[in-house]
Design an enzyme around this catalytic site. Structure first.
Site, PDB file in Angstrom:
ATOM      1  NE  ARG A 196     -39.546   2.180   5.916  1.00 47.62           N
ATOM      2  CZ  ARG A 196     -38.631   2.566   5.025  1.00 47.62           C
ATOM      3  NH1 ARG A 196     -37.481   3.052   5.414  1.00 47.62           N
ATOM      4  NH2 ARG A 196     -38.878   2.432   3.735  1.00 47.62           N
ATOM      5  CG  ASP A 197     -41.694  -0.977   8.449  1.00 44.99           C
ATOM      6  OD1 ASP A 197     -41.991   0.074   9.048  1.00 44.99           O
ATOM      7  OD2 ASP A 197     -41.579  -1.055   7.209  1.00 44.99           O
TER       8      ASP A 197
ATOM      9  CG  ASN B  51     -49.403   4.211   4.973  1.00 47.97           C
ATOM     10  OD1 ASN B  51     -49.705   5.291   5.435  1.00 47.97           O
ATOM     11  ND2 ASN B  51     -48.243   3.662   5.237  1.00 47.97           N
ATOM     12  CG  ASP B  52     -47.629   0.343   6.026  1.00 47.24           C
ATOM     13  OD1 ASP B  52     -47.975   0.791   4.931  1.00 47.24           O
ATOM     14  OD2 ASP B  52     -46.455   0.343   6.418  1.00 47.24           O
TER      15      ASP B  52
ATOM     16  CD1 TRP C 130     -51.947   7.900   4.403  1.00 45.66           C
ATOM     17  CD2 TRP C 130     -52.188   8.137   2.196  1.00 45.66           C
ATOM     18  NE1 TRP C 130     -51.006   7.114   3.785  1.00 45.66           N
ATOM     19  CE2 TRP C 130     -51.126   7.232   2.437  1.00 45.66           C
ATOM     20  CE3 TRP C 130     -52.536   8.440   0.874  1.00 45.66           C
ATOM     21  CZ2 TRP C 130     -50.403   6.649   1.411  1.00 45.66           C
ATOM     22  CZ3 TRP C 130     -51.806   7.843  -0.155  1.00 45.66           C
ATOM     23  CH2 TRP C 130     -50.758   6.957   0.117  1.00 45.66           C
TER      24      TRP C 130
ATOM     25  CD  GLN D 174     -47.788   4.059   9.829  1.00 46.33           C
ATOM     26  OE1 GLN D 174     -47.102   4.946   9.379  1.00 46.33           O
ATOM     27  NE2 GLN D 174     -47.876   3.830  11.128  1.00 46.33           N
TER      28      GLN D 174
ATOM     29  CD1 TRP E   6     -44.070   6.906   9.891  1.00 46.91           C
ATOM     30  CD2 TRP E   6     -42.364   6.053   8.726  1.00 46.91           C
ATOM     31  NE1 TRP E   6     -43.777   7.783   8.889  1.00 46.91           N
ATOM     32  CE2 TRP E   6     -42.736   7.295   8.151  1.00 46.91           C
ATOM     33  CE3 TRP E   6     -41.310   5.331   8.159  1.00 46.91           C
ATOM     34  CZ2 TRP E   6     -42.083   7.821   7.020  1.00 46.91           C
ATOM     35  CZ3 TRP E   6     -40.653   5.863   7.036  1.00 46.91           C
ATOM     36  CH2 TRP E   6     -41.042   7.082   6.477  1.00 46.91           C
ATOM     37  CB  SER E   7     -45.316   0.093   9.895  1.00 49.64           C
ATOM     38  OG  SER E   7     -46.337   0.617   9.104  1.00 49.64           O
TER      39      SER E   7
ATOM     40  CD  GLU F 284     -41.182   0.426   2.318  1.00 50.46           C
ATOM     41  OE1 GLU F 284     -41.107   1.572   2.780  1.00 50.46           O
ATOM     42  OE2 GLU F 284     -41.946   0.122   1.383  1.00 50.46           O
TER      43      GLU F 284
HETATM   44  C1  FRU Z   1     -44.701   0.866   3.993  1.00 52.77           C
HETATM   45  C2  FRU Z   1     -44.077   1.981   4.811  1.00 52.77           C
HETATM   46  C3  FRU Z   1     -43.298   1.447   5.986  1.00 52.77           C
HETATM   47  C4  FRU Z   1     -43.332   2.598   6.945  1.00 52.77           C
HETATM   48  C5  FRU Z   1     -44.716   3.144   6.713  1.00 52.77           C
HETATM   49  C6  FRU Z   1     -44.856   4.624   6.919  1.00 52.77           C
HETATM   50  O1  FRU Z   1     -45.815   1.272   3.260  1.00 52.77           O
HETATM   51  O2  FRU Z   1     -43.266   2.789   3.972  1.00 52.77           O
HETATM   52  O3  FRU Z   1     -42.014   0.996   5.659  1.00 52.77           O
HETATM   53  O4  FRU Z   1     -43.134   2.227   8.284  1.00 52.77           O
HETATM   54  O5  FRU Z   1     -45.082   2.811   5.395  1.00 52.77           O
HETATM   55  O6  FRU Z   1     -46.209   4.999   6.885  1.00 52.77           O
END
Ligand code: FRU
Length: 460
Positions: free
Chosen positions: A146-147, A21-22, A19, A38, A82-83, A201
Site C-alpha cells: 500500500r501507499d 490520519n495520514d 477521526w 485519511q 487508503w493513502s 507504510e
Molecule cells: C498509515 C496507514 C497507511 C494506510 C492508512 C489507512 O497510518 O496505516 O499505511 O494506507 O494509514 O488509513
C-alpha cells in the site's frame, strides 16, 4: 466536554469533527494548495470505511473544507480508499494514485483523475475505468501492499513509483515502472529492502539539494542532489540519505536502516505517515505529517474527534549532508497575534520563571539561552550513546553539570501538567554537543494510551 474542547488546536489543520490520519496527495495547482487526508466520516475512531477528505488553501495556513474527493464506490475500493499521493504529469495536470481496499479486503493500487482540469479547486475526481492498476505481486500478501508515492520521471523517460511493502521478512519500497502512467510493470527488485524493519507504510522518496535550502521537483536528477528515502514502521517515520542510481534502479543509502533508535527520524514526538511535496511557488519542499494523539478511545469518542495535521514544515538537507533540517513554513507568521518579548533575563539554578501575557496553549516561542560557563560540561562520546536513552535516563528533573534548562510548555498553573522541552550541553570529541529532549510523561493527568516516554529531539 467544554473543558476538553479547549484542547482542540486552533493553529493546526483539523476537520470540524471525526477521526483523521495520514496526509494524502498534497500539491499546488493553479494557485491553490490542496490537502487530502485519511478521514472517517462516521466517527472519532479509525473506521472500516476510510475516505479521502479534501481541503484547499491559498497560504497553507487557512483552509476551506470541500466535498470528499474519494469514497468507496467500486469493487476495487469498496472497503476503503487508503493513502496515496499526487503526481503532476507535464502538460496534463495532476493524477492521484491511492490504495483501495477491494471487495476481498485486498490492497490494490488505483488511479483517479480530475473531472475538470480548469477548476483550480479540483473538486471532482473520476476513478480510472481500468482500476486496479496494480495488484499484489507474487510473494506479497494482500495486506502488505500500500501507499503509493508521488511518481518521478527516470533517466529513460519512464515513470517510476514505489509502494510500501513487506515480503520475505523484509520491509521494502516495491518499484513499478510505466511508459504511459496507465500500464505499470513491477521492477524485478525493490528500490530498497531490508530485514531490519517491519512493513513499510507511507514511503516517500525525493531529491534534496546538496547546497541549498531550496527544494527541487521530485523528478530532478543531477549532481546537485542527494535522495531521501523515508518509511513508516514501529510507529515512527524514519529516513535515510543516499544516492539514487536510476540505471540500476537502486537506492544506495549513506547509512542503511539499522532497525534501532539510532536511525534518523523526522520527529521524536507524535508524527507519522508523513509526506512531502514540491512547492513550485516558493521553490521549497514541504513536509506534512499526521499528529496521532494519545487519547484513549473513550476520550476520542467523547470529544468527537481525533488527530490533526502538523504545521507544514519546510524541509532541506543540512550542510553536513548527514541529516535533514525542518522549520515551520514562513506563512506561520500569519498566525502570530500578540508578541511578548523578554530580554536579558537571568535565570538562577533551579528557578522557574513564568512568561506572562501569552496564551500558553497556542504560543510560538523563539528563545536564546546564553550560558556563562561551558568549561564545566561533562564529556560525551556521541558515537557511543543513544540520545534517545540519554533523554530517558536523565529526565527533566535530574540535574547535570550543564543542564537541564529549557521551557515548561503547556503547563497548568500548579505545574501538575507540563511538557518540559529541555537541553543539556556536553563536551564532545570535537566541540560542544547540545542534547534536546522533550518530556511528555507529565503532559496530561488524563490516562493516555501511549504517552510516548521521553524523547530525544536531536543531538548535533
Ligand atoms: C498509515 C496507514 C497507511 C494506510 C492508512 C489507512 O497510518 O496505516 O499505511 O494506507 O494509514 O488509513
Amino acid at each position: 466536554l467544554q473543558e476538553q474542547q479547549s484542547y482542540r488546536s486552533s493553529f493546526h489543520f483539523q476537520p470540524p469533527k471525526n477521526w483523521l490520519n495520514d496526509p494524502n496527495g498534497p500539491m499546488w495547482y493553479k494557485g491553490v494548495y490542496h490537502l487530502f487526508y485519511q478521514y472517517n466520516p462516521y466517527g472519532a475512531l479509525f473506521g472500516d470505511v476510510m475516505i479521502w477528505a479534501h481541503s484547499v488553501s491559498h497560504d497553507l495556513i487557512n483552509w476551506i473544507h470541500l466535498n470528499h474527493a474519494l469514497c468507496p464506490t467500486e469493487p476495487y475500493d469498496i472497503n476503503s480508499c487508503w493513502s496515496g499521493s499526487a503526481t503532476t504529469l507535464p502538460g496534463k495536470g495532476p493524477v492521484i494514485l491511492y490504495t483501495g481496499i477491494d471487495a476481498n479486503h485486498c490492497q490494490v493500487q488505483n488511479m483517479a483523475l480530475p473531472k475538470n482540469l480548469s477548476d483550480p479547486l479540483l473538486e471532482e475526481w473520476i476513478k480510472f475505468a481500468q482500476n486496479p492498476i496494480m495488484t499484489p505481486p507474487d510473494g506479497v500478501e494482500g495486506n502488505n501492499f500500500r501507499d503509493p508515492t508521488t511518481a518521478w520521471l527516470s533517466h529513460d523517460g519512464k515513470w517510476s513509483v514505489i509502494i510500501g511493502g513487506w515480503s520475505n521478512n523484509q520491509g521494502m519500497a516495491i518499484l513499478y515502472r510505466s511508459e504511459d502512467f496507465v500500464n505499470w510493470t513491477k521492477n524485478q527488485d525493490p528500490l530498497y529492502s531490508t530485514e531490519r524493519t517491519g512493513m513499510w507504510e507511507c514511503p516517500d522518496f525525493y531529491p534534496v539539494s546538496v547546497n541549498s535550502t531550496d527544494g527541487v521537483d521530485t523528478s530532478v536528477l543531477n549532481e546537485g542532489v542527494k535522495h531521501v528515502m523515508k518509511a513508516g514502521f514501529n510507529s515512527h517515520d524514519y529516513y535515510m540519505i543516499g544516492t539514487y542510481v536510476p540505471e540500476m534502479e537502486k537506492y544506495i543509502p549513506d547509512n542503511d536502516f539499522t532497525g534501532t533508535s539510532m536511525d534518523l527520524r523526522y520527529d521524536h514526538g507524535k508524527f507519522y505517515a508523513s509526506k512531502t511535496f514540491f512547492d513550485s511557488v516558493k521553490n521549497r519542499r514541504i513536509l506534512w505529517g499526521w499528529v496521532n494523539e494519545s487519547d484513549s478511545r473513550e476520550d476520542d469518542m467523547e470529544k468527537g474527534w481525533s488527530g490533526l495535521q502538523s504545521i507544514p514544515r519546510h524541509i532541506w538537507l543540512d550542510r553536513s549532508g548527514k541529516q535533514l533540517v525542518q522549520w515551520p513554513i514562513e506563512e506561520i507568521s500569519k498566525l502570530h497575534g500578540k508578541k511578548v518579548s523578554l530580554f536579558h533575563k537571568k535565570l538562577d539554578s533551579g528557578s522557574i520563571f513564568e512568561v506572562q501575557g501569552i496564551t500558553a496553549s497556542q504560543a510560538d516561542v523563539e528563545v536564546v539561552f546564553e550560558l556563562p560557563e561551558l568549561q564545566e560540561a561533562e564529556f560525551l562520546n556521541p558515537t557511543a550513546v543513544d540520545p534517545q536513552l540519554l533523554c530517558t535516563d536523565a529526565n527533566a528533573s535530574i540535574k547535570g553539570r550543564l543542564g537541564p534548562f529549557g521551557l515548561l510548555t503547556l503547563a497548568t498553573k500548579d505545574l501538575t501538567e507540563q511538557t518540559a522541552i529541555f537541553f543539556r550541553i556536553f563536551k564532545g570529541l570535537k566541540g560542544y554537543l547540545v542534547l534536546m529532549c522533550s518530556d511528555p510523561s507529565r503532559f496530561s493527568l488524563v490516562s493516555l494510551t501511549d504517552p510516548n516516554g521521553i524523547e530525544a529531539l536531536n543531538i548535533k
